[in-house]
Design a protein around this motif. Structure first.
Motif, PDB file in Angstrom:
ATOM      1  N   THR A  24     -45.382  65.753  39.186  1.00 23.48           N
ATOM      2  CA  THR A  24     -43.968  65.543  38.915  1.00 23.48           C
ATOM      3  C   THR A  24     -43.256  66.870  38.698  1.00 23.48           C
ATOM      4  O   THR A  24     -43.880  67.885  38.406  1.00 23.48           O
ATOM      5  CB  THR A  24     -43.772  64.635  37.688  1.00 23.48           C
ATOM      6  OG1 THR A  24     -44.565  65.129  36.593  1.00 23.48           O
ATOM      7  CG2 THR A  24     -44.173  63.204  38.003  1.00 23.48           C
ATOM      8  N   ALA A  28     -44.370  64.872  32.060  1.00 23.53           N
ATOM      9  CA  ALA A  28     -44.041  63.479  31.789  1.00 23.53           C
ATOM     10  C   ALA A  28     -45.339  62.714  31.554  1.00 23.53           C
ATOM     11  O   ALA A  28     -46.441  63.234  31.739  1.00 23.53           O
ATOM     12  CB  ALA A  28     -43.257  62.878  32.950  1.00 23.53           C
ATOM     13  N   SER A  29     -45.212  61.458  31.141  1.00 31.19           N
ATOM     14  CA  SER A  29     -46.381  60.607  30.919  1.00 31.19           C
ATOM     15  C   SER A  29     -46.936  60.124  32.261  1.00 31.19           C
ATOM     16  O   SER A  29     -46.321  60.321  33.317  1.00 31.19           O
ATOM     17  CB  SER A  29     -45.992  59.409  30.056  1.00 31.19           C
ATOM     18  OG  SER A  29     -45.035  58.605  30.747  1.00 31.19           O
ATOM     19  N   SER A  30     -48.092  59.459  32.187  1.00 37.62           N
ATOM     20  CA  SER A  30     -48.768  58.995  33.407  1.00 37.62           C
ATOM     21  C   SER A  30     -49.154  57.531  33.265  1.00 37.62           C
ATOM     22  O   SER A  30     -49.764  57.153  32.264  1.00 37.62           O
ATOM     23  CB  SER A  30     -50.038  59.808  33.677  1.00 37.62           C
ATOM     24  OG  SER A  30     -49.829  61.191  33.522  1.00 37.62           O
ATOM     25  N   TYR A  63     -47.940  64.424  27.963  1.00 41.95           N
ATOM     26  CA  TYR A  63     -47.161  64.875  29.109  1.00 41.95           C
ATOM     27  C   TYR A  63     -47.940  65.894  29.944  1.00 41.95           C
ATOM     28  O   TYR A  63     -48.676  66.737  29.421  1.00 41.95           O
ATOM     29  CB  TYR A  63     -45.852  65.523  28.650  1.00 41.95           C
ATOM     30  CG  TYR A  63     -44.781  64.549  28.219  1.00 41.95           C
ATOM     31  CD1 TYR A  63     -45.061  63.209  28.024  1.00 41.95           C
ATOM     32  CD2 TYR A  63     -43.466  64.986  28.005  1.00 41.95           C
ATOM     33  CE1 TYR A  63     -44.080  62.323  27.627  1.00 41.95           C
ATOM     34  CE2 TYR A  63     -42.470  64.109  27.617  1.00 41.95           C
ATOM     35  CZ  TYR A  63     -42.780  62.780  27.415  1.00 41.95           C
ATOM     36  OH  TYR A  63     -41.797  61.910  27.024  1.00 41.95           O
ATOM     37  N   HIS A  67     -50.832  64.914  37.345  1.00 48.97           N
ATOM     38  CA  HIS A  67     -51.330  63.698  36.705  1.00 48.97           C
ATOM     39  C   HIS A  67     -52.633  63.268  37.372  1.00 48.97           C
ATOM     40  O   HIS A  67     -52.749  63.280  38.602  1.00 48.97           O
ATOM     41  CB  HIS A  67     -50.294  62.584  36.816  1.00 48.97           C
ATOM     42  CG  HIS A  67     -48.943  62.981  36.314  1.00 48.97           C
ATOM     43  ND1 HIS A  67     -48.495  62.701  35.049  1.00 48.97           N
ATOM     44  CD2 HIS A  67     -47.932  63.686  36.915  1.00 48.97           C
ATOM     45  CE1 HIS A  67     -47.268  63.184  34.882  1.00 48.97           C
ATOM     46  NE2 HIS A  67     -46.907  63.789  36.010  1.00 48.97           N
ATOM     47  N   SER A  86     -44.114  57.734  35.932  1.00 50.55           N
ATOM     48  CA  SER A  86     -44.035  58.790  34.913  1.00 50.55           C
ATOM     49  C   SER A  86     -42.698  58.698  34.193  1.00 50.55           C
ATOM     50  O   SER A  86     -41.667  58.384  34.804  1.00 50.55           O
ATOM     51  CB  SER A  86     -44.190  60.178  35.553  1.00 50.55           C
ATOM     52  OG  SER A  86     -45.512  60.392  35.991  1.00 50.55           O
ATOM     53  N   ASN A  88     -40.269  60.660  30.935  1.00 52.75           N
ATOM     54  CA  ASN A  88     -40.017  61.622  29.853  1.00 52.75           C
ATOM     55  C   ASN A  88     -38.617  61.379  29.318  1.00 52.75           C
ATOM     56  O   ASN A  88     -37.960  60.394  29.689  1.00 52.75           O
ATOM     57  CB  ASN A  88     -40.234  63.075  30.317  1.00 52.75           C
ATOM     58  CG  ASN A  88     -39.231  63.526  31.369  1.00 52.75           C
ATOM     59  OD1 ASN A  88     -38.219  62.853  31.645  1.00 52.75           O
ATOM     60  ND2 ASN A  88     -39.494  64.667  31.965  1.00 52.75           N
ATOM     61  N   GLU A  92     -37.181  58.542  34.280  1.00 54.46           N
ATOM     62  CA  GLU A  92     -38.441  57.961  34.720  1.00 54.46           C
ATOM     63  C   GLU A  92     -38.448  57.878  36.241  1.00 54.46           C
ATOM     64  O   GLU A  92     -37.413  57.838  36.890  1.00 54.46           O
ATOM     65  CB  GLU A  92     -38.669  56.583  34.112  1.00 54.46           C
ATOM     66  CG  GLU A  92     -37.620  55.542  34.490  1.00 54.46           C
ATOM     67  CD  GLU A  92     -37.885  54.209  33.824  1.00 54.46           C
ATOM     68  OE1 GLU A  92     -38.389  53.298  34.522  1.00 54.46           O
ATOM     69  OE2 GLU A  92     -37.600  54.100  32.618  1.00 54.46           O
ATOM     70  N   GLU A  94     -41.012  56.164  39.572  1.00 52.84           N
ATOM     71  CA  GLU A  94     -42.183  55.423  39.993  1.00 52.84           C
ATOM     72  C   GLU A  94     -42.272  55.445  41.513  1.00 52.84           C
ATOM     73  O   GLU A  94     -41.269  55.575  42.217  1.00 52.84           O
ATOM     74  CB  GLU A  94     -42.162  53.985  39.474  1.00 52.84           C
ATOM     75  CG  GLU A  94     -41.023  53.140  39.974  1.00 52.84           C
ATOM     76  CD  GLU A  94     -41.015  51.749  39.343  1.00 52.84           C
ATOM     77  OE1 GLU A  94     -41.600  51.580  38.260  1.00 52.84           O
ATOM     78  OE2 GLU A  94     -40.422  50.843  39.947  1.00 52.84           O
TER      79      GLU A  94
END
Length: 388
Positions: A24, A28-30, A63, A67, A86, A88, A92, A94
């Motif tokens: 990304t 960010a998250s996964s 984060y 990923h 992902s 943050n 977001e 996808e």
């Protein structure tokens, strides 16, 4: 704005798991959602549809920009849909839904494709990347289970932009649904991006894996033949070297019916850039029954006769393939073939290989999908090879 820069793409499939990666634009998250593909029983027979119910969700709250999530508890040789997401504080993102397929079991057939030099040929490429796009598109037509890249997939491995320009960009559609493996070429320069972007077994520059009845071994020939001593050995192909000792242990321990080894520098090619010192590995590979060796570096296609003990031997010999795929350098060939050469041609190309329990069938195709070489190796239950 949060965006997906690379991928998603697939790594390291086993019978019950697969690793999914993407990059990304910001940390960010996964999240990965996996759904069982449902067969359509009306209309176009054989098609699949995406179900509504998520089968597995894997999350990583910490984060990151690159990923990597592994999905476990899947069924062998099974088709699924997957989607990545992902999030943050700024937004977001996808992906769409893509296919993935888990590894086949022993005794089940599969296929794989092979190419290389998507970046190594860039200094000679007058097509502005069209060759790469053509080859990725042609490989997609063959719907392989996995694919191999035999190095030099970028021009300069230390240049971040090269990984998108020569590999992840032109290969995007193919890599979303085809797990791939690569080895280090000289153009990768052992750069950290190789280790960041790929999820191979540690130490990543060499590793092995099983798929169906085949055992694959990836070696780092740029470590055996260092830049400072190239094209001569730096003395590492001997007991006591970590990679060499791994190679010996791995060959001894595998019980797979088929053994395929791949690394970048070619020990046999009737052209420039043959690295003869790598022939030091041949007796070891002959001893433990390696069937096929795949190399690159010389940007041509060449298939050897089966070779054992420095001679053509159709009973015990190993076939060596140079698959310098995403390019063509006819001037790099010697004026005439060498004694070991069975077929050779300098055209952009890829390989399509179909494996069954008893056979290995290899087709070499150009960037437009035209067949220009093929061979089949049949193996009896006793292990005896028959070249067809």
């Amino acid at each position: 704005m949060l965006t997906i820069m690379k991928g998603p793409y697939l790594q390291w499939p086993t019978e019950n798991s697969i690793t999914i990666m993407w990059e990304t634009s910001e940390p960010a998250s996964s999240t990965v959602n996996v759904l069982m593909a449902e067969r359509i029983h009306s209309g176009y027979q054989g098609n699949y549809k995406k179900p509504e119910q998520v089968l597995v969700t894997v999350d990583e709250k910490e984060y990151s920009t690159i990923h990597q999530l592994t999905v476990n508890h899947l069924e062998p040789n099974t088709l699924y849909f997957y989607q990545v997401r992902s999030v943050n504080e700024r937004g977001e993102i996808e992906s769409g839904y893509h296919y993935l397929k888990t590894a086949v079991r022993r005794g089940e057939s599969f296929s794989f494709t092979v190419t290389s030099e998507t970046g190594g040929y860039s200094g000679f490429d007058k097509s502005e990347g069209q060759i790469n796009r053509n080859i990725f598109s042609q490989m997609q037509r063959y719907r392989p289970d996995i694919t191999l890249f035999i190095g030099d997939i970028v021009n300069d491995g230390n240049n971040y932009e090269d990984w998108e320009k020569y590999f992840f960009g032109p290969g995007k559609e193919f890599l979303t649904n085809t797990p791939f493996y690569s080895c280090l070429g000289n153009h990768e320069d052992n750069a950290s991006w190789y280790y960041d972007f790929f999820a191979y077994d540690s130490p990543k520059n060499y590793y092995s894996f099983d798929y169906g009845d085949t055992h694959f071994i990836c070696l780092d020939s740029t470590d055996f033949i260092e830049r400072e001593t190239y094209p001569n050995s730096s003395g590492k192909m001997a007991p006591g070297n970590e990679q060499f000792d791994f190679f010996v242990r791995d060959l001894k321990s595998t019980s797979a019916k088929w053994k395929i080894v791949y690394f970048h520098y070619p020990p046999f090619v009737s052209g420039g850039y043959q690295v003869e010192d790598l022939q030091e590995l041949s007796p070891l590979m002959e001893q433990y029954g390696v069937d096929l060796v795949i190399n690159s570096h010389t940007i041509v296609y060449e298939r050897s006769h089966p070779i054992c003990n420095g001679k053509v031997d159709f009973e015990k010999g190993i076939v060596y393939i140079v698959a310098g795929g995403a390019g063509a350098m006819p001037d790099w060939f010697l004026p005439k073939r060498s004694w070991h050469t069975a077929q050779s041609l300098a055209v952009p190309h890829f390989l399509n290989v179909v494996m069954t329990t008893n056979s290995l069938e290899l087709h070499a195709l150009d960037e437009h999908g035209r067949l220009f070489d093929k061979f089949c190796l049949y193996k009896e239950s006793t292990g005896k090879r028959i070249h067809l």
